[in-house]
Design a protein around this motif. Structure first.
Motif, PDB file in Angstrom:
ATOM      1  N   GLN A 170       0.855  -1.179   0.000  1.00 50.74           N
ATOM      2  CA  GLN A 170       0.000   0.000   0.000  1.00 50.74           C
ATOM      3  C   GLN A 170       0.893   1.231   0.000  1.00 50.74           C
ATOM      4  O   GLN A 170       2.029   1.200   0.471  1.00 50.74           O
ATOM      5  CB  GLN A 170      -0.936   0.026   1.215  1.00 50.74           C
ATOM      6  N   SER A 171       0.369   2.336  -0.478  1.00 55.21           N
ATOM      7  CA  SER A 171       1.199   3.527  -0.695  1.00 55.21           C
ATOM      8  C   SER A 171       1.735   4.106   0.601  1.00 55.21           C
ATOM      9  O   SER A 171       2.844   4.619   0.641  1.00 55.21           O
ATOM     10  CB  SER A 171       0.381   4.597  -1.438  1.00 55.21           C
ATOM     11  N   LYS A 172       0.971   4.020   1.685  1.00 56.24           N
ATOM     12  CA  LYS A 172       1.427   4.650   2.926  1.00 56.24           C
ATOM     13  C   LYS A 172       2.577   3.893   3.581  1.00 56.24           C
ATOM     14  O   LYS A 172       3.175   4.383   4.529  1.00 56.24           O
ATOM     15  CB  LYS A 172       0.267   4.786   3.911  1.00 56.24           C
ATOM     16  N   TYR A 173       2.870   2.662   3.109  1.00 53.16           N
ATOM     17  CA  TYR A 173       3.955   1.883   3.675  1.00 53.16           C
ATOM     18  C   TYR A 173       5.271   2.057   2.908  1.00 53.16           C
ATOM     19  O   TYR A 173       6.270   1.451   3.248  1.00 53.16           O
ATOM     20  CB  TYR A 173       3.591   0.390   3.705  1.00 53.16           C
ATOM     21  N   ASN A 174       5.256   2.855   1.812  1.00 55.82           N
ATOM     22  CA  ASN A 174       6.466   3.008   1.009  1.00 55.82           C
ATOM     23  C   ASN A 174       7.598   3.656   1.794  1.00 55.82           C
ATOM     24  O   ASN A 174       8.762   3.357   1.575  1.00 55.82           O
ATOM     25  CB  ASN A 174       6.155   3.825  -0.246  1.00 55.82           C
ATOM     26  N   ASN A 175       7.247   4.586   2.703  1.00 53.02           N
ATOM     27  CA  ASN A 175       8.262   5.233   3.526  1.00 53.02           C
ATOM     28  C   ASN A 175       8.986   4.210   4.393  1.00 53.02           C
ATOM     29  O   ASN A 175      10.218   4.246   4.515  1.00 53.02           O
ATOM     30  CB  ASN A 175       7.604   6.318   4.386  1.00 53.02           C
ATOM     31  N   SER A 176       8.228   3.301   4.981  1.00 50.64           N
ATOM     32  CA  SER A 176       8.835   2.243   5.790  1.00 50.64           C
ATOM     33  C   SER A 176       9.696   1.332   4.927  1.00 50.64           C
ATOM     34  O   SER A 176      10.769   0.896   5.349  1.00 50.64           O
ATOM     35  CB  SER A 176       7.746   1.420   6.487  1.00 50.64           C
ATOM     36  N   MET A 177       9.241   1.055   3.720  1.00 56.39           N
ATOM     37  CA  MET A 177      10.003   0.192   2.828  1.00 56.39           C
ATOM     38  C   MET A 177      11.356   0.813   2.492  1.00 56.39           C
ATOM     39  O   MET A 177      12.375   0.122   2.474  1.00 56.39           O
ATOM     40  CB  MET A 177       9.205  -0.059   1.550  1.00 56.39           C
ATOM     41  N   ILE A 178      11.367   2.135   2.229  1.00 59.79           N
ATOM     42  CA  ILE A 178      12.622   2.814   1.876  1.00 59.79           C
ATOM     43  C   ILE A 178      13.595   2.795   3.054  1.00 59.79           C
ATOM     44  O   ILE A 178      14.783   2.512   2.890  1.00 59.79           O
ATOM     45  CB  ILE A 178      12.329   4.261   1.417  1.00 59.79           C
ATOM     46  N   LYS A 179      13.098   3.083   4.267  1.00 59.23           N
ATOM     47  CA  LYS A 179      13.955   3.054   5.452  1.00 59.23           C
ATOM     48  C   LYS A 179      14.523   1.655   5.693  1.00 59.23           C
ATOM     49  O   LYS A 179      15.708   1.492   6.002  1.00 59.23           O
ATOM     50  CB  LYS A 179      13.173   3.523   6.677  1.00 59.23           C
ATOM     51  N   TYR A 180      13.665   0.664   5.558  1.00 58.25           N
ATOM     52  CA  TYR A 180      14.120  -0.711   5.760  1.00 58.25           C
ATOM     53  C   TYR A 180      15.149  -1.105   4.706  1.00 58.25           C
ATOM     54  O   TYR A 180      16.170  -1.731   5.020  1.00 58.25           O
ATOM     55  CB  TYR A 180      12.914  -1.654   5.721  1.00 58.25           C
ATOM     56  N   PHE A 181      14.900  -0.729   3.455  1.00 59.19           N
ATOM     57  CA  PHE A 181      15.808  -1.087   2.368  1.00 59.19           C
ATOM     58  C   PHE A 181      17.177  -0.441   2.547  1.00 59.19           C
ATOM     59  O   PHE A 181      18.215  -1.103   2.387  1.00 59.19           O
ATOM     60  CB  PHE A 181      15.188  -0.659   1.024  1.00 59.19           C
ATOM     61  N   ILE A 182      17.219   0.843   2.894  1.00 54.23           N
ATOM     62  CA  ILE A 182      18.496   1.552   3.043  1.00 54.23           C
ATOM     63  C   ILE A 182      19.313   0.944   4.186  1.00 54.23           C
ATOM     64  O   ILE A 182      20.521   0.692   4.053  1.00 54.23           O
ATOM     65  CB  ILE A 182      18.256   3.054   3.269  1.00 54.23           C
ATOM     66  N   THR A 183      18.652   0.691   5.315  1.00 52.75           N
ATOM     67  CA  THR A 183      19.362   0.145   6.477  1.00 52.75           C
ATOM     68  C   THR A 183      19.898  -1.255   6.197  1.00 52.75           C
ATOM     69  O   THR A 183      21.059  -1.564   6.488  1.00 52.75           O
ATOM     70  CB  THR A 183      18.425   0.103   7.690  1.00 52.75           C
ATOM     71  N   GLN A 184      19.049  -2.108   5.627  1.00 54.36           N
ATOM     72  CA  GLN A 184      19.478  -3.475   5.347  1.00 54.36           C
ATOM     73  C   GLN A 184      20.559  -3.526   4.267  1.00 54.36           C
ATOM     74  O   GLN A 184      21.459  -4.373   4.321  1.00 54.36           O
ATOM     75  CB  GLN A 184      18.267  -4.311   4.913  1.00 54.36           C
ATOM     76  N   THR A 185      20.479  -2.619   3.300  1.00 58.35           N
ATOM     77  CA  THR A 185      21.513  -2.582   2.264  1.00 58.35           C
ATOM     78  C   THR A 185      22.857  -2.171   2.850  1.00 58.35           C
ATOM     79  O   THR A 185      23.905  -2.748   2.515  1.00 58.35           O
ATOM     80  CB  THR A 185      21.104  -1.609   1.151  1.00 58.35           C
ATOM     81  N   LEU A 186      22.850  -1.167   3.725  1.00 64.30           N
ATOM     82  CA  LEU A 186      24.086  -0.744   4.387  1.00 64.30           C
ATOM     83  C   LEU A 186      24.688  -1.888   5.197  1.00 64.30           C
ATOM     84  O   LEU A 186      25.908  -2.129   5.159  1.00 64.30           O
ATOM     85  CB  LEU A 186      23.807   0.469   5.275  1.00 64.30           C
ATOM     86  N   ALA A 187      23.830  -2.604   5.934  1.00 63.52           N
ATOM     87  CA  ALA A 187      24.321  -3.738   6.719  1.00 63.52           C
ATOM     88  C   ALA A 187      24.862  -4.841   5.812  1.00 63.52           C
ATOM     89  O   ALA A 187      25.881  -5.476   6.127  1.00 63.52           O
ATOM     90  CB  ALA A 187      23.199  -4.275   7.604  1.00 63.52           C
ATOM     91  N   SER A 188      24.208  -5.074   4.674  1.00 64.33           N
ATOM     92  CA  SER A 188      24.677  -6.109   3.747  1.00 64.33           C
ATOM     93  C   SER A 188      26.026  -5.748   3.135  1.00 64.33           C
ATOM     94  O   SER A 188      26.883  -6.625   2.937  1.00 64.33           O
ATOM     95  CB  SER A 188      23.639  -6.319   2.643  1.00 64.33           C
ATOM     96  N   VAL A 189      26.219  -4.460   2.820  1.00 63.17           N
ATOM     97  CA  VAL A 189      27.507  -4.016   2.275  1.00 63.17           C
ATOM     98  C   VAL A 189      28.620  -4.222   3.307  1.00 63.17           C
ATOM     99  O   VAL A 189      29.722  -4.701   2.975  1.00 63.17           O
ATOM    100  CB  VAL A 189      27.422  -2.540   1.833  1.00 63.17           C
TER     101      VAL A 189
END
Length: 331
Positions: free
Chosen positions: A48-67
């Motif tokens: 849903q559109s209102k969850y996109n903000n949470s998705m972006i925060k989760y993606f950035i944090t997890q990507t940094l940890a994966s790197v």
């Protein structure tokens, strides 16, 4: 994402990716499983559109940890870096960031705030399993883990005091319980398994109950619009069990952990964990005592005997009577 077969596919990939990380015999396999896990969880929280903000925060944090994780893995494989302790701390930090342990916890409550209850449940339980098992494979510096355990326990307890959102309360409670689980990894993986199973049971029961009566804030807990008093009683008792009140099964893993920590001479960790657990139990009790004292026009007790209510009553009975049945279970 409205079609259920697509959701089922992503849930299946989510579970399989965690199994890949757990059963892998190399760190590259672990990293691959965690990446598949990330890519399968993102569509589930972006339906849903209102969850996109949470998705972006989760993606950035997890990507940094994966790197950070893949960098430390490659450095260890090349075997040219002399200070391996720094690489091991870097690897540990990346796994702690994926779990949301303090002081890398800032993304966790912000992501939890706007998720659906079923995704909150996954984030609090299943998504923490693989990184915690990976931590048991690393020979981590004792003082570094002591600092992380103490910070997770106290941050989760203190920052949960002034919250009115039930999702935020459960988020900071999860950070606090993460301190207990990290301490149990340092002692014994069997203790961690018992703690994680009981914590997952209680969190599942709370999430399903809150979803069924559709409440998101403390002031809605005893709202007259919600006439299912049995379900509210289930939530209250399960929160007491999650806080570690002795008659309930939530006290059993903490009891075992305190005994093991004292036998291992970890007095600082055990004292901090007990103090933080007392604080969390305080704001759990504050939710229900304040709501019970307030003069609110309540409706009659509901006689709804649906299958979901019976299932939650059975799970709540296990939570309530579990401590008395624990001698039979642990034989």
């Amino acid at each position: 994402m409205k079609k259920s077969p697509i959701k089922i596919m992503f849930y299946l990939i989510l579970f399989i990716s965690t199994m890949i990380s757990i059963t892998s015999t190399s760190w590259l396999g672990v990293w691959m499983g965690l990446e598949i896990n990330l890519l399968s969880f993102l569509p589930l929280i972006s339906n849903q559109s209102k969850y996109n903000n949470s998705m972006i925060k989760y993606f950035i944090t997890q990507t940094l940890a994966s790197v950070m994780l893949i960098t430390s893995i490659i450095t260890l494989m090349i075997n040219t870096f002399k200070c391996k302790e720094i690489i091991i701390i870097m690897m540990t930090t990346s796994l702690l960031m994926k779990m949301g342990a303090a002081p890398m916890h800032f993304w966790f409550p912000e992501v939890m705030e706007f998720l659906e209850w079923k995704n909150c449940l996954l984030l609090m339980t299943w998504q923490k399993m693989a990184p915690m098992i990976m931590l048991s494979y690393i020979n981590i510096d004792q003082w570094f883990m002591t600092i992380i355990i103490i910070m997770s326990a106290m941050v989760g307890a203190i920052l949960g005091l002034n919250q009115i959102s039930l999702r935020l309360i459960l988020a900071y409670s999860s950070i606090n319980h993460l301190g207990w689980m990290l301490a149990s990894i340092q002692v014994s993986m069997i203790n961690w398994m018992w703690y994680f199973l009981i914590y997952s049971l209680l969190t599942t029961l709370i999430s399903l109950s809150l979803k069924s009566i559709n409440i998101n804030f403390i002031n809605e807990m005893f709202n007259s619009k919600n006439n299912n008093k049995i379900n509210k009683l289930n939530v209250a008792l399960t929160f007491m069990s999650l806080g570690g009140m002795p008659p309930f099964i939530g006290f059993l893993p903490k009891w075992i952990m305190i005994q093991e920590l004292m036998q291992s001479n970890m007095y600082l960790i055990s004292t901090t964990l007990i103090m933080s657990s007392t604080i969390t139990l305080y704001f759990y009790m504050k939710m229900f005592t304040s709501a019970g004292i307030m003069s609110i026009k309540e409706t009659k007790w509901s006689k709804n005997n649906s299958y979901s209510n019976k299932l939650m009553m059975l799970m709540n009975t296990l939570s309530t009577m579990g401590l008395m049945m624990s001698p039979i279970i642990l034989k």
